[in-house]
Design a protein around this motif. Structure first.
Motif, PDB file in Angstrom:
ATOM      1  N   ALA A 290       0.826  -1.213   0.000  1.00  0.00           N
ATOM      2  CA  ALA A 290       0.000   0.000   0.000  1.00  0.00           C
ATOM      3  C   ALA A 290       0.857   1.259   0.000  1.00  0.00           C
ATOM      4  O   ALA A 290       0.522   2.247  -0.673  1.00  0.00           O
ATOM      5  CB  ALA A 290      -0.937  -0.007   1.204  1.00  0.00           C
ATOM      6  N   LEU A 291       1.954   1.255   0.731  1.00  0.00           N
ATOM      7  CA  LEU A 291       2.797   2.448   0.807  1.00  0.00           C
ATOM      8  C   LEU A 291       3.401   2.783  -0.549  1.00  0.00           C
ATOM      9  O   LEU A 291       3.417   3.949  -0.969  1.00  0.00           O
ATOM     10  CB  LEU A 291       3.896   2.230   1.847  1.00  0.00           C
ATOM     11  CG  LEU A 291       4.730   3.459   2.226  1.00  0.00           C
ATOM     12  CD1 LEU A 291       3.844   4.514   2.850  1.00  0.00           C
ATOM     13  CD2 LEU A 291       5.844   3.071   3.187  1.00  0.00           C
ATOM     14  N   ARG A 292       3.878   1.780  -1.265  1.00  0.00           N
ATOM     15  CA  ARG A 292       4.464   2.018  -2.590  1.00  0.00           C
ATOM     16  C   ARG A 292       3.410   2.483  -3.581  1.00  0.00           C
ATOM     17  O   ARG A 292       3.658   3.386  -4.397  1.00  0.00           O
ATOM     18  CB  ARG A 292       5.139   0.743  -3.094  1.00  0.00           C
ATOM     19  CG  ARG A 292       6.343   0.295  -2.273  1.00  0.00           C
ATOM     20  CD  ARG A 292       6.917  -0.985  -2.829  1.00  0.00           C
ATOM     21  NE  ARG A 292       7.270  -0.833  -4.232  1.00  0.00           N
ATOM     22  CZ  ARG A 292       7.135  -1.790  -5.145  1.00  0.00           C
ATOM     23  NH1 ARG A 292       6.644  -2.965  -4.799  1.00  0.00           N
ATOM     24  NH2 ARG A 292       7.486  -1.577  -6.389  1.00  0.00           N
ATOM     25  N   MET A 293       2.235   1.877  -3.542  1.00  0.00           N
ATOM     26  CA  MET A 293       1.179   2.275  -4.470  1.00  0.00           C
ATOM     27  C   MET A 293       0.708   3.696  -4.191  1.00  0.00           C
ATOM     28  O   MET A 293       0.434   4.465  -5.124  1.00  0.00           O
ATOM     29  CB  MET A 293       0.021   1.276  -4.383  1.00  0.00           C
ATOM     30  CG  MET A 293       0.374  -0.106  -4.922  1.00  0.00           C
ATOM     31  SD  MET A 293      -1.007  -1.279  -4.951  1.00  0.00           S
ATOM     32  CE  MET A 293      -1.219  -1.609  -3.196  1.00  0.00           C
ATOM     33  N   ALA A 294       0.605   4.064  -2.911  1.00  0.00           N
ATOM     34  CA  ALA A 294       0.192   5.424  -2.575  1.00  0.00           C
ATOM     35  C   ALA A 294       1.230   6.439  -3.044  1.00  0.00           C
ATOM     36  O   ALA A 294       0.886   7.491  -3.601  1.00  0.00           O
ATOM     37  CB  ALA A 294      -0.039   5.541  -1.073  1.00  0.00           C
ATOM     38  N   ALA A 295       2.512   6.146  -2.825  1.00  0.00           N
ATOM     39  CA  ALA A 295       3.568   7.068  -3.249  1.00  0.00           C
ATOM     40  C   ALA A 295       3.595   7.232  -4.766  1.00  0.00           C
ATOM     41  O   ALA A 295       3.888   8.320  -5.281  1.00  0.00           O
ATOM     42  CB  ALA A 295       4.923   6.564  -2.746  1.00  0.00           C
ATOM     43  N   PHE A 296       3.271   6.176  -5.490  1.00  0.00           N
ATOM     44  CA  PHE A 296       3.290   6.240  -6.955  1.00  0.00           C
ATOM     45  C   PHE A 296       2.095   7.021  -7.495  1.00  0.00           C
ATOM     46  O   PHE A 296       2.234   7.853  -8.399  1.00  0.00           O
ATOM     47  CB  PHE A 296       3.299   4.820  -7.521  1.00  0.00           C
ATOM     48  CG  PHE A 296       3.341   4.748  -9.021  1.00  0.00           C
ATOM     49  CD1 PHE A 296       4.523   4.974  -9.709  1.00  0.00           C
ATOM     50  CD2 PHE A 296       2.198   4.464  -9.746  1.00  0.00           C
ATOM     51  CE1 PHE A 296       4.560   4.915 -11.098  1.00  0.00           C
ATOM     52  CE2 PHE A 296       2.220   4.394 -11.127  1.00  0.00           C
ATOM     53  CZ  PHE A 296       3.413   4.624 -11.808  1.00  0.00           C
TER      54      PHE A 296
END
Length: 370
Positions: A290-296
């Motif tokens: 979730a953290l990577r998808m949100a940052a992207f």
């Protein structure tokens, strides 16, 4: 007792100092769907489960004492290394929210207890390499076969599935909660004619009256009858038997239960999507990556195939994340390309060569006849 019953779950820690306990205390505060408290904070409560840290000094001795004193207490082990022969589930450090709470629910549901068993042993260490002084030079110069090369640590590339599963976000429990949010009217939600939720949309607060497992089953079973009614004065539940949760957090969780790796109907596959702002993931149910998808997605719009290829995440994780973000109004679908993504391409009308040739022939005949 299951991990989702609406009560405070008391957790006993073994082999932890105040700093290690602070990590779990903070994680428990972030988890709003089920209340967990350390035994040090829940004075007078009987522990429902234990977490044993095997990395402390005399970890094996602490395990033996814990097993003899609490043979029937559900237990989880935390360790920096994997313990394949452990009699109970093992949480490998560092502690992550997306793995901690599923393991806690597993421990409580399966009743994994230490009993009177030997402490888990660390995996055997590989013997040190021995250098042979009298090795023949021609053997040392031979190439190493490719079959003994170390396996590649590069993860497999993820791809978009050919068929994307869909669901209607306006139906079921998710659709019911969305209607209550739009109406801004305190309501009682009944699942199978049983009072399940008391929702206060303006205060963004919800009281969970039923087991969370029943809420999850209602999201997975489309045949469950879900109704609502206006809140009445006599709807005053016993505060000791309910869980008070954040309404946005509940919407996020219900969307994950409803999605199950599918996309809501309002998100086209090839239209660019973008997060309107950074979500407070510490207050939401965990989703892998979730953290990577949100940052992207918070930086620039991206279509789903591009996001899967750039992030190399399983499409099911991305679909769950987008469904949850869409349910709380966090996702922005770029309208300029939405119609183009939803409208099938129109095949161009080709002019036949015969028609062209016939017209030119007629023109030539007229010119010659002048």
């Amino acid at each position: 007792m299951s991990a989702t019953q609406n009560k405070v779950i008391c957790v006993k820690t073994v082999g932890m100092d105040s700093r290690k306990q602070a990590v779990f205390r903070m994680a428990f505060k972030m988890h709003t769907m089920q209340r967990y408290e350390l035994a040090e904070d829940a004075i007078g409560m009987k522990p429902d489960l234990a977490i044993v840290d095997m990395d402390c000094v005399d970890g094996n001795l602490l395990w033996e004492n814990h097993g003899s004193e609490n043979p029937d207490l559900p237990t989880l082990i935390v360790s920096m290394i994997s313990l394949p022969d452990a009699p109970v589930p093992v949480l490998v450090k560092p502690v992550r929210i997306e793995t901690l709470f599923p393991l806690l629910r597993q421990v409580l549901s399966e009743r994994t207890t230490p009993g009177r068993q030997n402490p888990p042993q660390s995996p055997p260490q590989s013997p040190p390499l021995q250098v042979v002084q009298n090795a023949q030079p021609e053997l040392a110069s031979q190439p190493v076969p490719s079959s003994v090369n170390a396996p590649s640590s590069q993860p497999a590339m993820q791809k978009m599935p050919e068929q994307v599963g869909r669901f209607d976000p306006t139906r079921g429990l998710l659709g019911t909660l969305q209607e209550i949010l739009q109406a801004k009217r305190p309501s009682m939600v009944m699942i199978a004619n049983q009072n399940s939720l008391i929702v206060f949309p303006e205060q963004e607060r919800v009281m969970v009256l039923q087991d969370l497992t029943q809420l999850k089953n209602a999201c997975e079973n489309e045949g469950v009858i879900i109704t609502t009614r206006a809140l009445q004065k006599e709807d005053k539940p016993d505060n000791r038997n309910i869980v008070v949760s954040n309404f946005v957090g509940l919407l996020w969780q219900v969307a994950i239960w409803t999605s199950r790796g599918r996309l809501p109907d309002g998100i086209p596959v090839h239209a660019p999507v973008k997060l309107k702002y950074w979500p407070n993931l510490t207050r939401m149910a965990p989703i892998p990556n979730a953290l990577r998808m949100a940052a992207f997605l918070v930086r620039s719009p991206s279509s789903l195939p591009v996001a899967v290829r750039m992030l190399n995440v399983p499409p099911a994780n991305l679909f769950d994340f987008l469904s949850a973000a869409y349910s709380i109004g966090l996702l922005d679908v770029i309208e300029s390309r939405r119609e183009a993504a939803e409208t099938p391409p129109v095949e161009p009308v080709l002019v036949k060569d015969e028609a062209k040739g016939g017209m030119l022939s007629r023109l030539l005949r007229r010119i010659v006849g002048l």
